[in-house]
Design a protein around this motif. Structure first.
Motif, PDB file in Angstrom:
ATOM      1  N   ILE A 171     -31.967  47.227 -50.064  1.00  0.00           N
ATOM      2  CA  ILE A 171     -32.119  47.737 -48.694  1.00  0.00           C
ATOM      3  C   ILE A 171     -30.783  48.242 -48.167  1.00  0.00           C
ATOM      4  O   ILE A 171     -30.682  49.333 -47.599  1.00  0.00           O
ATOM      5  CB  ILE A 171     -32.669  46.647 -47.759  1.00  0.00           C
ATOM      6  N   GLY A 172     -29.727  47.442 -48.350  1.00  0.00           N
ATOM      7  CA  GLY A 172     -28.420  47.787 -47.799  1.00  0.00           C
ATOM      8  C   GLY A 172     -27.808  49.030 -48.412  1.00  0.00           C
ATOM      9  O   GLY A 172     -27.101  49.782 -47.731  1.00  0.00           O
ATOM     10  N   GLN A 173     -28.055  49.269 -49.692  1.00  0.00           N
ATOM     11  CA  GLN A 173     -27.474  50.414 -50.381  1.00  0.00           C
ATOM     12  C   GLN A 173     -28.380  51.640 -50.365  1.00  0.00           C
ATOM     13  O   GLN A 173     -27.989  52.700 -50.836  1.00  0.00           O
ATOM     14  CB  GLN A 173     -27.153  50.025 -51.831  1.00  0.00           C
ATOM     15  N   GLY A 174     -29.575  51.492 -49.824  1.00  0.00           N
ATOM     16  CA  GLY A 174     -30.522  52.602 -49.789  1.00  0.00           C
ATOM     17  C   GLY A 174     -30.158  53.631 -48.746  1.00  0.00           C
ATOM     18  O   GLY A 174     -29.309  53.406 -47.880  1.00  0.00           O
ATOM     19  N   PRO A 175     -30.826  54.777 -48.785  1.00  0.00           N
ATOM     20  CA  PRO A 175     -30.520  55.864 -47.846  1.00  0.00           C
ATOM     21  C   PRO A 175     -31.049  55.622 -46.444  1.00  0.00           C
ATOM     22  O   PRO A 175     -30.640  56.305 -45.494  1.00  0.00           O
ATOM     23  CB  PRO A 175     -31.200  57.075 -48.488  1.00  0.00           C
ATOM     24  N   GLY A 176     -31.961  54.682 -46.283  1.00  0.00           N
ATOM     25  CA  GLY A 176     -32.554  54.432 -44.978  1.00  0.00           C
ATOM     26  C   GLY A 176     -31.598  53.747 -44.020  1.00  0.00           C
ATOM     27  O   GLY A 176     -30.612  53.126 -44.418  1.00  0.00           O
ATOM     28  N   ASP A 177     -31.912  53.858 -42.726  1.00  0.00           N
ATOM     29  CA  ASP A 177     -31.106  53.238 -41.665  1.00  0.00           C
ATOM     30  C   ASP A 177     -31.779  51.917 -41.286  1.00  0.00           C
ATOM     31  O   ASP A 177     -32.558  51.847 -40.339  1.00  0.00           O
ATOM     32  CB  ASP A 177     -31.017  54.174 -40.468  1.00  0.00           C
ATOM     33  N   ASN A 178     -31.477  50.869 -42.030  1.00  0.00           N
ATOM     34  CA  ASN A 178     -32.135  49.581 -41.830  1.00  0.00           C
ATOM     35  C   ASN A 178     -31.093  48.468 -41.708  1.00  0.00           C
ATOM     36  O   ASN A 178     -29.985  48.564 -42.241  1.00  0.00           O
ATOM     37  CB  ASN A 178     -33.060  49.267 -43.018  1.00  0.00           C
ATOM     38  N   ARG A 179     -31.485  47.382 -41.018  1.00  0.00           N
ATOM     39  CA  ARG A 179     -30.617  46.210 -40.907  1.00  0.00           C
ATOM     40  C   ARG A 179     -31.070  45.149 -41.899  1.00  0.00           C
ATOM     41  O   ARG A 179     -32.265  45.008 -42.169  1.00  0.00           O
ATOM     42  CB  ARG A 179     -30.687  45.607 -39.503  1.00  0.00           C
ATOM     43  N   VAL A 180     -30.114  44.374 -42.417  1.00  0.00           N
ATOM     44  CA  VAL A 180     -30.422  43.328 -43.380  1.00  0.00           C
ATOM     45  C   VAL A 180     -29.737  42.030 -42.969  1.00  0.00           C
ATOM     46  O   VAL A 180     -28.545  42.018 -42.654  1.00  0.00           O
ATOM     47  CB  VAL A 180     -29.960  43.703 -44.802  1.00  0.00           C
ATOM     48  N   PHE A 181     -30.492  40.933 -42.972  1.00  0.00           N
ATOM     49  CA  PHE A 181     -29.955  39.593 -42.797  1.00  0.00           C
ATOM     50  C   PHE A 181     -30.204  38.824 -44.093  1.00  0.00           C
ATOM     51  O   PHE A 181     -31.325  38.821 -44.610  1.00  0.00           O
ATOM     52  CB  PHE A 181     -30.638  38.863 -41.635  1.00  0.00           C
ATOM     53  N   VAL A 182     -29.161  38.169 -44.606  1.00  0.00           N
ATOM     54  CA  VAL A 182     -29.282  37.398 -45.849  1.00  0.00           C
ATOM     55  C   VAL A 182     -29.280  35.908 -45.511  1.00  0.00           C
ATOM     56  O   VAL A 182     -28.365  35.412 -44.853  1.00  0.00           O
ATOM     57  CB  VAL A 182     -28.130  37.716 -46.818  1.00  0.00           C
TER      58      VAL A 182
END
Length: 252
Positions: A129-140
């Motif tokens: 998700i983090g390295q993808g082209p989309g504009d998304n937030r990630v919590f680990v």
């Protein structure tokens, strides 16, 4: 002793004992713990054993096998399921996503979408998700780290999941039967249960091999599932159970 000879003997020891620690193997073969850990990594990579914290064991009968092996199995089916599942979510959605080969395929497809928030215990999912082209937030999610799968588990992980209130949980499972969803590992079942508790809607994604397959630990009952995404249609009996529970079935 050459590494291959030692590794063969490690497998023989495990056939007798089923489970053994790194320290015990180091003493048995008069080798360093670092050498034994390298041996276990090689054996786990070939699918001959399963690494656990502090040691190794043989695969449980009927279990799923090592993560590296599962990554190569039903790849096309998992990608199809991942693409179909990713298309179901819209900007503004928040998703709790557990670790697994099918959710990794889902994350790779989801990474091309925008405006999503993903909370996950899977490092591979987070990276996709983090390295993808989309504009998304990630919590680990933090917790005890399981190297083989690249996931966090345990009480700390469960406690951190409880801090989130997500619109969706997207889960991969070991098996799906009329009674609900199941997993082979108790730690992974605990993570999935925690995600179900913190989500408004639950989506189970699976390739056809998981249908009519049960495992030791229940993740949730059929009534707790809102939707499943699979690559083949369930058989008549399972389809009837899904319909009775009001579960939407999406066939990729």
């Amino acid at each position: 002793m050459k590494p291959k000879q030692r590794q063969d003997k490690i497998v023989e020891v495990l056939r007798d004992r089923e489970r053994i620690t790194v320290e015990a193997l180091a003493e048995l073969f008069a080798a360093s713990r670092e050498t034994i850990r390298r041996d276990l990594n090689d054996l786990a990579g070939r699918g001959e054993i399963r690494k656990v914290h502090g040691g190794a064991l043989l695969h449980e009968p009927g279990g799923e096998g090592p993560f590296a092996t599962r990554l190569t199995q039903a790849r096309a089916e998992k990608r199809a399921v991942g693409r179909a599942a990713a298309a179901l979510f819209s900007p503004g959605d928040s998703l709790l996503v557990d670790a697994g080969t099918t959710t990794l395929a889902f994350a790779e497809a989801l990474a091309r979408r925008n405006g999503l928030t993903v909370i996950t215990n899977g490092l591979g999912v987070a990276q996709a998700i983090g390295q993808g082209p989309g504009d998304n937030r990630v919590f680990v999610i933090g917790g005890a780290y399981r190297e083989e799968v690249g996931e966090t588990v345990g009480a700390l992980a469960v406690a951190q999941i409880a801090a989130f209130n997500a619109s969706h949980a997207v889960l991969t499972v070991g098996g799906l039967v009329a009674a609900g969803a199941y997993d082979f590992q108790i730690e992974e079942a605990e993570i999935a249960r925690a995600m179900v508790a913190q989500a408004q809607h639950v989506t189970v994604i699976a390739d056809g091999s998981k249908l009519n397959r049960t495992a030791l630990f229940q993740v949730c009952g059929m009534a707790e599932i809102d939707r499943i995404v699979v690559d083949v249609a369930p058989d008549e009996a399972l389809a009837a159970a899904l319909a009775a529970a009001g579960v939407e079935v999406v066939v990729a």
